[in-house]
Design an enzyme around this catalytic site. Sequence first.
Site, PDB file in Angstrom:
ATOM      1  N   TYR A 150      49.428  40.802  39.471  1.00  0.00           N
ATOM      2  CA  TYR A 150      48.443  39.704  39.508  1.00  0.00           C
ATOM      3  C   TYR A 150      48.882  38.565  38.595  1.00  0.00           C
ATOM      4  CZ  TYR A 150      44.387  36.971  38.032  1.00  0.00           C
ATOM      5  OH  TYR A 150      43.558  35.929  37.694  1.00  0.00           O
ATOM      6  N   LYS A 203      50.087  34.671  39.409  1.00  0.00           N
ATOM      7  CA  LYS A 203      49.405  33.473  38.889  1.00  0.00           C
ATOM      8  C   LYS A 203      50.397  32.623  38.081  1.00  0.00           C
ATOM      9  CE  LYS A 203      45.569  32.477  39.145  1.00  0.00           C
ATOM     10  NZ  LYS A 203      44.786  31.730  40.177  1.00  0.00           N
ATOM     11  N   PRO A 243      33.445  54.193  33.495  1.00  0.00           N
ATOM     12  CA  PRO A 243      34.858  54.508  33.243  1.00  0.00           C
ATOM     13  C   PRO A 243      35.490  53.560  32.229  1.00  0.00           C
ATOM     14  CG  PRO A 243      34.596  53.436  35.375  1.00  0.00           C
ATOM     15  CD  PRO A 243      33.223  53.564  34.802  1.00  0.00           C
ATOM     16  N   HIS A 281      48.702  48.178  30.947  1.00  0.00           N
ATOM     17  CA  HIS A 281      47.441  47.571  30.491  1.00  0.00           C
ATOM     18  C   HIS A 281      47.669  46.643  29.286  1.00  0.00           C
ATOM     19  CE1 HIS A 281      42.918  48.597  29.633  1.00  0.00           C
ATOM     20  NE2 HIS A 281      43.130  47.315  29.843  1.00  0.00           N
ATOM     21  N   PRO A 306      48.058  51.173  34.376  1.00  0.00           N
ATOM     22  CA  PRO A 306      49.493  51.020  34.073  1.00  0.00           C
ATOM     23  C   PRO A 306      49.774  49.607  33.542  1.00  0.00           C
ATOM     24  CG  PRO A 306      49.161  51.884  36.299  1.00  0.00           C
ATOM     25  CD  PRO A 306      47.807  51.497  35.789  1.00  0.00           C
ATOM     26  N   THR A 330      44.761  31.704  34.718  1.00  0.00           N
ATOM     27  CA  THR A 330      44.280  32.765  33.837  1.00  0.00           C
ATOM     28  C   THR A 330      45.068  32.834  32.532  1.00  0.00           C
ATOM     29  OG1 THR A 330      44.120  35.179  33.687  1.00  0.00           O
ATOM     30  CG2 THR A 330      45.803  34.323  35.148  1.00  0.00           C
ATOM     31  N   ASP A 331      44.429  33.388  31.506  1.00  0.00           N
ATOM     32  CA  ASP A 331      45.144  33.613  30.241  1.00  0.00           C
ATOM     33  C   ASP A 331      46.162  34.746  30.373  1.00  0.00           C
ATOM     34  OD1 ASP A 331      43.348  35.733  30.430  1.00  0.00           O
ATOM     35  OD2 ASP A 331      42.458  35.451  28.442  1.00  0.00           O
ATOM     36  N   GLU A 332      46.052  35.533  31.458  1.00  0.00           N
ATOM     37  CA  GLU A 332      46.946  36.694  31.596  1.00  0.00           C
ATOM     38  C   GLU A 332      48.403  36.292  31.780  1.00  0.00           C
ATOM     39  OE1 GLU A 332      45.642  39.896  34.026  1.00  0.00           O
ATOM     40  OE2 GLU A 332      43.573  39.727  33.340  1.00  0.00           O
ATOM     41  N   ALA A 390      40.929  29.817  44.969  1.00  0.00           N
ATOM     42  CA  ALA A 390      41.228  30.947  45.863  1.00  0.00           C
ATOM     43  C   ALA A 390      42.389  31.773  45.330  1.00  0.00           C
ATOM     44  CB  ALA A 390      41.559  30.431  47.255  1.00  0.00           C
ATOM     45  N   SER A 417      42.276  38.398  42.863  1.00  0.00           N
ATOM     46  CA  SER A 417      41.985  38.243  41.431  1.00  0.00           C
ATOM     47  C   SER A 417      41.899  39.541  40.627  1.00  0.00           C
ATOM     48  CB  SER A 417      40.658  37.492  41.273  1.00  0.00           C
ATOM     49  OG  SER A 417      39.580  38.312  41.715  1.00  0.00           O
TER      50      SER A 417
HETATM   51  P1  NAD Z   1      37.174  36.288  43.392  1.00  0.00           P
HETATM   52  O1  NAD Z   1      38.087  37.391  43.749  1.00  0.00           O
HETATM   53  O2  NAD Z   1      35.757  36.598  43.068  1.00  0.00           O
HETATM   54  O3  NAD Z   1      37.157  35.186  44.544  1.00  0.00           O
HETATM   55  C1  NAD Z   1      38.313  34.765  45.194  1.00  0.00           C
HETATM   56  C2  NAD Z   1      37.905  33.962  46.420  1.00  0.00           C
HETATM   57  O4  NAD Z   1      39.095  33.486  47.064  1.00  0.00           O
HETATM   58  C3  NAD Z   1      37.133  34.765  47.462  1.00  0.00           C
HETATM   59  O5  NAD Z   1      36.039  34.023  47.943  1.00  0.00           O
HETATM   60  C4  NAD Z   1      38.153  34.993  48.566  1.00  0.00           C
HETATM   61  O6  NAD Z   1      37.570  35.128  49.854  1.00  0.00           O
HETATM   62  C5  NAD Z   1      38.997  33.735  48.462  1.00  0.00           C
HETATM   63  N1  NAD Z   1      40.349  33.915  48.978  1.00  0.00           N
HETATM   64  C6  NAD Z   1      41.215  34.942  48.714  1.00  0.00           C
HETATM   65  N2  NAD Z   1      42.352  34.782  49.405  1.00  0.00           N
HETATM   66  C7  NAD Z   1      42.213  33.629  50.094  1.00  0.00           C
HETATM   67  C8  NAD Z   1      43.065  32.925  50.990  1.00  0.00           C
HETATM   68  N3  NAD Z   1      44.293  33.383  51.302  1.00  0.00           N
HETATM   69  N4  NAD Z   1      42.630  31.765  51.529  1.00  0.00           N
HETATM   70  C9  NAD Z   1      41.396  31.302  51.235  1.00  0.00           C
HETATM   71  N5  NAD Z   1      40.540  31.932  50.417  1.00  0.00           N
HETATM   72  C10 NAD Z   1      40.949  33.084  49.852  1.00  0.00           C
HETATM   73  O7  NAD Z   1      37.898  35.540  42.179  1.00  0.00           O
HETATM   74  P2  NAD Z   1      37.268  34.855  40.885  1.00  0.00           P
HETATM   75  O8  NAD Z   1      37.053  35.886  39.849  1.00  0.00           O
HETATM   76  O9  NAD Z   1      36.155  33.982  41.303  1.00  0.00           O
HETATM   77  O10 NAD Z   1      38.509  33.964  40.414  1.00  0.00           O
HETATM   78  C11 NAD Z   1      38.692  32.658  40.929  1.00  0.00           C
HETATM   79  C12 NAD Z   1      39.938  32.056  40.322  1.00  0.00           C
HETATM   80  O11 NAD Z   1      39.826  32.024  38.903  1.00  0.00           O
HETATM   81  C13 NAD Z   1      41.214  32.853  40.605  1.00  0.00           C
HETATM   82  O12 NAD Z   1      42.245  31.945  40.837  1.00  0.00           O
HETATM   83  C14 NAD Z   1      41.468  33.635  39.331  1.00  0.00           C
HETATM   84  O13 NAD Z   1      42.826  33.885  39.162  1.00  0.00           O
HETATM   85  C15 NAD Z   1      40.933  32.676  38.296  1.00  0.00           C
HETATM   86  N6  NAD Z   1      40.421  33.280  37.057  1.00  0.00           N
HETATM   87  C16 NAD Z   1      39.480  34.274  37.118  1.00  0.00           C
HETATM   88  C17 NAD Z   1      38.955  34.778  35.933  1.00  0.00           C
HETATM   89  C18 NAD Z   1      37.894  35.857  35.943  1.00  0.00           C
HETATM   90  O14 NAD Z   1      37.553  36.369  34.870  1.00  0.00           O
HETATM   91  N7  NAD Z   1      37.328  36.229  37.080  1.00  0.00           N
HETATM   92  C19 NAD Z   1      39.416  34.284  34.696  1.00  0.00           C
HETATM   93  C20 NAD Z   1      40.404  33.299  34.690  1.00  0.00           C
HETATM   94  C21 NAD Z   1      40.883  32.780  35.880  1.00  0.00           C
HETATM   95  O1  DAU Z   2      41.695  37.335  31.523  1.00  0.00           O
HETATM   96  C1  DAU Z   2      41.318  36.725  32.726  1.00  0.00           C
HETATM   97  C2  DAU Z   2      41.320  37.743  33.840  1.00  0.00           C
HETATM   98  O2  DAU Z   2      40.165  38.568  33.637  1.00  0.00           O
HETATM   99  C3  DAU Z   2      41.287  37.125  35.228  1.00  0.00           C
HETATM  100  O3  DAU Z   2      42.446  36.380  35.431  1.00  0.00           O
HETATM  101  C4  DAU Z   2      41.159  38.205  36.303  1.00  0.00           C
HETATM  102  O4  DAU Z   2      41.032  37.612  37.586  1.00  0.00           O
HETATM  103  C5  DAU Z   2      39.920  39.032  36.015  1.00  0.00           C
HETATM  104  O5  DAU Z   2      39.810  40.089  36.936  1.00  0.00           O
HETATM  105  C6  DAU Z   2      39.978  39.590  34.588  1.00  0.00           C
HETATM  106  O6  DAU Z   2      41.034  40.574  34.469  1.00  0.00           O
HETATM  107  P1  DAU Z   2      40.841  41.906  33.600  1.00  0.00           P
HETATM  108  O7  DAU Z   2      41.808  42.906  34.080  1.00  0.00           O
HETATM  109  O8  DAU Z   2      40.833  41.598  32.157  1.00  0.00           O
HETATM  110  O9  DAU Z   2      39.318  42.268  34.029  1.00  0.00           O
HETATM  111  P2  DAU Z   2      38.642  43.667  34.385  1.00  0.00           P
HETATM  112  O10 DAU Z   2      37.176  43.408  34.475  1.00  0.00           O
HETATM  113  O11 DAU Z   2      39.294  44.345  35.547  1.00  0.00           O
HETATM  114  O12 DAU Z   2      38.917  44.549  33.087  1.00  0.00           O
HETATM  115  C7  DAU Z   2      38.480  44.138  31.811  1.00  0.00           C
HETATM  116  C8  DAU Z   2      38.947  45.170  30.798  1.00  0.00           C
HETATM  117  O13 DAU Z   2      38.220  46.381  31.030  1.00  0.00           O
HETATM  118  C9  DAU Z   2      40.400  45.551  30.936  1.00  0.00           C
HETATM  119  O14 DAU Z   2      40.927  45.830  29.640  1.00  0.00           O
HETATM  120  C10 DAU Z   2      40.400  46.826  31.771  1.00  0.00           C
HETATM  121  C11 DAU Z   2      39.099  47.475  31.356  1.00  0.00           C
HETATM  122  N1  DAU Z   2      38.407  48.279  32.397  1.00  0.00           N
HETATM  123  C12 DAU Z   2      38.201  47.692  33.612  1.00  0.00           C
HETATM  124  C13 DAU Z   2      37.547  48.370  34.616  1.00  0.00           C
HETATM  125  C14 DAU Z   2      37.336  47.748  35.968  1.00  0.00           C
HETATM  126  C15 DAU Z   2      37.925  49.522  32.093  1.00  0.00           C
HETATM  127  O15 DAU Z   2      38.091  50.043  30.979  1.00  0.00           O
HETATM  128  N2  DAU Z   2      37.252  50.207  33.086  1.00  0.00           N
HETATM  129  C16 DAU Z   2      37.057  49.685  34.337  1.00  0.00           C
HETATM  130  O16 DAU Z   2      36.461  50.374  35.209  1.00  0.00           O
END
Ligand code: NAD
Ligand code: DAU
Length: 377
Positions: free
Chosen positions: A177, A181, A232, A317, A315, A152-154, A94, A97
Amino acid sequence: MKKSKLERAVIFVTGGAGFIGSNFIRYMFKNTAFKGKIINYDKLTYAGNLANLEDVAQKYGKTRYVFVKGDICDYKKVFHTLKKHAVTIIVHFAAESHVDRSICGPKDFIETNVHGTFTLLEAVRALWLCSPDKRQATDNKQSYYRFHHVSTDEVYGSLGGTGSFSETTPYDPRSPYSASKAASDHIVRAYFHTYGLAVTISNCSNNYGPYHYPEKLIPLLILNALEGKSLPVYGDGKNVRDWLYVEDHCCAVWEILRKGRPGETYNVGGNCEMKNMDVVHAVCRRLELARPAAANPALKGRKYADLVTFVKDRPGHDRRYAINASKIKRELGWKPAHDFEGGLKAAVQWYLENGGWVKKIKDASYALWLKKNYRRR
Ligand code: NAD
Ligand code: DAU
């Protein structure tokens, strides 16, 4: 963790209605030897969607799957849910994200990602201290509760042209964000060092695949392209991300639960660095194969690639992420099973076949948010 104990455990999954959490729950039931029960604890924010788990609820809802609507910041509810279901394993997904949302409004990120993680840890600590083995917080033994924190790797910041993040790379988060994390990772580690809580942490790169909320790059590109809307690209489109098919991430988390050592961090990545522009073109090529633009009336004679539009940069980025995943490979034998072409093919196909899910997602609140925050598009 001992095989038999893990396979019959009650696992408390936070954020199980989100993108990765819902894939993880499905993966556990479909792809592993797990025979226990999963409690999906989720607040159902805009990103949480029970439709992500309709099949699971139907098949296991009366026996091995329970959904509880709740906030991880709600100590009482977390404590009572953990106690009621005799949970011993917590897998914590949770979070808020989305980086862009954290820039528009960081408060929820600090609340959920920092305070929520702390609240969960406190509930587990309290349960542990009143549990049958009654180990004191200071006796330096490990708890029988297992807490896996998904991060996350971020947290490692931004790379230049070379190098990659290892588990010992110093933290350098740069967005609200990633800072939230990073804070949560440090708090989780503190509970290992101070109280002996058996924690593990994974820091993973960018996931993609089914049920990905269409604010993130890949699903946004797929859905915008199919509707003939602009694609975009922030800044010059040369930012680099390391892409991982979501099922591979789920498998990594399962391997960490099975074989990971308490107190350890594991980097998880796809060994798949790509510039954003290359991702955009890969999506366009895949769509031309799966649903040719020439036969899509929304394109009005244009190709998908004609929709690419460069927009103002995010911003702060981060320029480049790259994960060195050699530790999890060496110690736990995990490596990704999908390459980018295969994963993208599956993801595109999933969005083409799940128009109903997409329609539900594009609800009023999402449309409103886009209107408010994405004026630049
Ligand atoms: P997501 O945004 O799709 O899902 C997040 C979920 O958490 C949702 O179901 C939301 O309802 C729930 N949530 C949010 N706030 C809450 C709260 N206060 N209490 C209970 N539930 C709550 O996120 P995701 O992309 O599935 O990411 C899941 C986890 O993995 C996160 O911790 C994120 O940091 C991490 N992560 C994501 C990525 C990625 O690429 N998406 C990569 C690395 C790590
Ligand atoms: O690296 C792991 C992370 O990856 C997770 O921890 C985050 O929860 C997840 O959202 C993701 O973060 P990013 O910011 O890397 O993902 P996003 O899909 O938002 O963007 C990916 C790349 O694309 C980033 O360099 C920004 C760019 N981008 C994103 C959007 C939404 C665009 O150029 N145009 C867009 O419209």
